[in-house]
Design a protein around this motif. Sequence first.
Motif, PDB file in Angstrom:
ATOM      1  N   PRO A  82       0.818  -1.219   0.000  1.00 41.22           N
ATOM      2  CA  PRO A  82       0.000   0.000   0.000  1.00 41.22           C
ATOM      3  C   PRO A  82       0.849   1.265   0.000  1.00 41.22           C
ATOM      4  O   PRO A  82       1.821   1.372   0.747  1.00 41.22           O
ATOM      5  N   GLU A  85      -2.929   6.686  -0.881  1.00 40.79           N
ATOM      6  CA  GLU A  85      -4.257   6.417  -0.338  1.00 40.79           C
ATOM      7  C   GLU A  85      -4.614   4.924  -0.347  1.00 40.79           C
ATOM      8  O   GLU A  85      -5.725   4.550  -0.001  1.00 40.79           O
ATOM      9  N   GLY A  86      -3.694   4.088  -0.778  1.00 38.16           N
ATOM     10  CA  GLY A  86      -3.958   2.653  -0.803  1.00 38.16           C
ATOM     11  C   GLY A  86      -3.911   2.061   0.607  1.00 38.16           C
ATOM     12  O   GLY A  86      -3.367   2.662   1.533  1.00 38.16           O
ATOM     13  N   GLY A 102      -1.186   3.339   3.164  1.00 36.85           N
ATOM     14  CA  GLY A 102      -0.027   3.956   2.523  1.00 36.85           C
ATOM     15  C   GLY A 102       0.289   5.284   3.188  1.00 36.85           C
ATOM     16  O   GLY A 102       1.424   5.633   3.426  1.00 36.85           O
ATOM     17  N   GLY A 106      -4.871   6.426   3.414  1.00 40.25           N
ATOM     18  CA  GLY A 106      -4.907   4.974   3.225  1.00 40.25           C
ATOM     19  C   GLY A 106      -5.414   4.296   4.493  1.00 40.25           C
ATOM     20  O   GLY A 106      -6.270   3.393   4.433  1.00 40.25           O
ATOM     21  N   THR A 133      -6.463   0.340  -3.926  1.00 40.86           N
ATOM     22  CA  THR A 133      -5.820   1.643  -4.071  1.00 40.86           C
ATOM     23  C   THR A 133      -6.530   2.421  -5.168  1.00 40.86           C
ATOM     24  O   THR A 133      -7.005   1.821  -6.130  1.00 40.86           O
TER      25      THR A 133
END
Length: 900
Positions: A82, A85-86, A102, A106, A133
Amino acid sequence: MLEMIAIGYDLDASPRMLHGVRLLREALEACEYMVEEKAGGWAWNRYRDTGHRKIYVGRRSGSELLAELEARDVLLYHTDEPEGEGFYLATCPGRLVVVSGGDDSGALYGCQELAGRIREEGELPRELSFGDTPRLAWRGPAVGLQKQRVEPGRQPFEYPLTPDRFSWFYDRVMWLDYLDMLLKHRGNSLFLWNANPFASLIDLPGEPEAREVTKEQLEENASLLRWLTEEADRRGIQIFLAFYSIYIPQSFADKHGLSYRQCKPLPETSDYFRRLLAAFVRDYPTVGLMVCLGEMLKGQMYGVEWLCETILPGIMEGFDHSAGADPPPVIVRSHAIDIEKVMQEADGLYPNLHTEMKYNGESLTTWTPRGEVQALHRRMAERDGKHVVTVHMNSNLEPFRFGAPSFIQRCVQAAKYRLKGSALHFFPLSFWSWPYSPDRSEIPIKQVDRDWIWFEAWLRYAWNPDRDGKAEKRHWISRLEEKYGNRQSAERLLHAYETIGSCAPKLLRRFGITQGNRQTMSLGMTMSQLTNPERHVTWSKLWESHAPQGERLEEFVLKQLAGMPHLGETPLDIVEEVERSSEEASKAVKQARMTVQKNKTEFERLAADIDAIKAMTNMYTYKVRAALLVFMYKHTAFGKYAERAALLEESAEWLDKSVAAYRKLTETTEKQYVFANGMQTLHRKIPFRDGAAIYHWRDCLPMFERELAVFRQRIGELQTGKMPSALVQAPAVSYRRYSQASYKLLSEDAEQYRIEKGARVFTDGDIPIISCAEELYGLTGIRFSQLRAAHEEIQLEVELEEPSLILVGCFNSHDDQWLKPGGAAAVDPYTFGLDPVIRRGIRLFAYPSVHVHALPYEAGRHTLHYGKGAFLILGVIELHQSLSNRDFDPQHDERTLLDW
Ligand code: ADA
């Protein structure tokens, strides 16, 4: 016994992460778990000490627990790790669930996903290994701090922030609902549009004129924006203010003897904007900025100066004095400027600089944008920054509901794959009337409620446009089932939404005049607009870039008559397709009605929309058939009298049907809608001039009825062997010269001259006036070198004694040597966006005809510059007088154009 679940996070967890924790806690409590929060989390080798199950929420960079678990192969990802924003959800040995983000967003989205699963399954899942993601970097809507009408005594776009204008802006509960909706669908940006929001937010020391509201109001606005920014940030949403660099507060303009709109940065305005932006960024270092440098032809010229010498330095200065960690994102819009030229100069000047361009202009027409516009998008996207694709305005969809998810999905795919955009920004369906919809209803309907499917679909596909079609169909059916309480209804409604959704896009792209919001498509088009689109200032990008390959009406008829093969989408293809689609939608909605269980009032409104769109579709398809027959008439050999007459007869029959469909449309919309066009200003011109006076179908119906009556009368005249009266009799109106206004010409390389027969219109060559409209005869024009104007942008310095109209003549030709009024400036109601006041107002020897435009200017000095290409200045006249709206060349007008 209730099970205890602990949620751990690091001590420095941001408000955004804590918001995620809150979502988790609420979901767990809803499933009857006891929840304990553990700020500070656990050490990687001690978390097992806690006997019960636990969830750890963290950011990959910076979390010791995640780093250790990853390093020791306890936490493994089966997807990409990640980032940004994952996120990834994993179950680890030792009764641990990990939410690995992430970044803070995230982590928030990870919590949100987990909370959703907990609610769905009724418990905390035992087995988790899921990562996701976003595919697009910004995903967010516009909210207009703009109004439907120009306020009396004010200028277009002049809307200071006050509760009497925007009561909803101060409604914090409404904002929270809206932000929650955005987060729910993983929207991460929100764009607030106003001409100059800073004038309602920033108090420049010693400069009270730079403020547009009272001090108290300014404080209230500032406190609202601060609060909104915080609440948005908590939900992972970046606030942007969208502004135009050319608008200065009226009081400031008055003080400095300037006009409200400043195309060219003067020392005073440049200094003003620079200080303003510096103060704003210092106070709000996390708010992003989206700047429109233009909105007029003149912007083409001055974009670079505005951006590089005023705006970016102002922002940098503010940032240097702020507590911000990173310079805020700045997005430069391409609207009405030469974006490539501007970006070439600006690249390297600012570390967080991005571009923006409209998806299908100001309409929604296709998921296969192509041609020049596609190429420009791609070139912008090749730069370093993010390239934002905006689904702007949607003037061909208003005022109806639009909820064809597969259309939207393909548009987002196109934004990503065809245009190479990396971010999506979209307008609500009724931008100007935000937050309410145009529906007639005792209790105003909020757009977020009415158009839920619109918001959800754009955000859903901006997160991931590549979702499987079949699964998507199931998804939307479930959503509709939730709304309407029955699966069968839901299936039928989805079909109705999908099929009806294709009508407006197809109609506009094949038959419309412009993708811009000069045209209110649902109000219809006149025969003249269908059969002589060029007379109404067309925007060819509509069919060259914003439509699949295809043929316009006349081209289709010419090929048909010549027996040539057709290419792409033909008018008749579209006629057939939209008639079939609207018919299917109408059937589907009737079937759905039988089983709908919930939200019956909204269901009936949706059904009425489908009826209305069907009537609108028929109104168009019948009229297109009528127009095709007029073209056949035009291109059938003279002499074949009976054959030609029959064409017109048949055409009239179709026109008759079209008017009948219009009546039905008026009936339905009379009950359902307050207006058709959201923006009610002079800017709306198609089908009829002046969107302020004509904004409902009932306003247009009599005009379309009259159009039919006149058409029939003309055919009658032809049949008795007479040329229709309009063709032979000059109108009994006499035209007088416009009232002149005094002005001085200050440029030395140009000269004044009297407009009259025989006068030369350029200083070089010998091009005399053959004839000119009475309104122009005797006015004082300006002439300059045609050769020079053809190769470079001419600048003319003039001084006006009073506010006046400058008459600019534009040649009716596509050749490069002439100035193009249909370029970027056509969208601007105050420059060439206005239709000419006199079409073919002047005839010159062996030159194309000239359309005369009247452009308003304030008193004072001005540099006139409209771009490269020759044009004429035909006089300066008083601002307040009635202007003509006519074609000076009746022969040309009536005989060859068949515009009767
Ligand atoms: C259109 C619209 C304007 C503005 C503009 C833009 O011309 O009428 O109000 O939105 O687009 O900024 O793109």
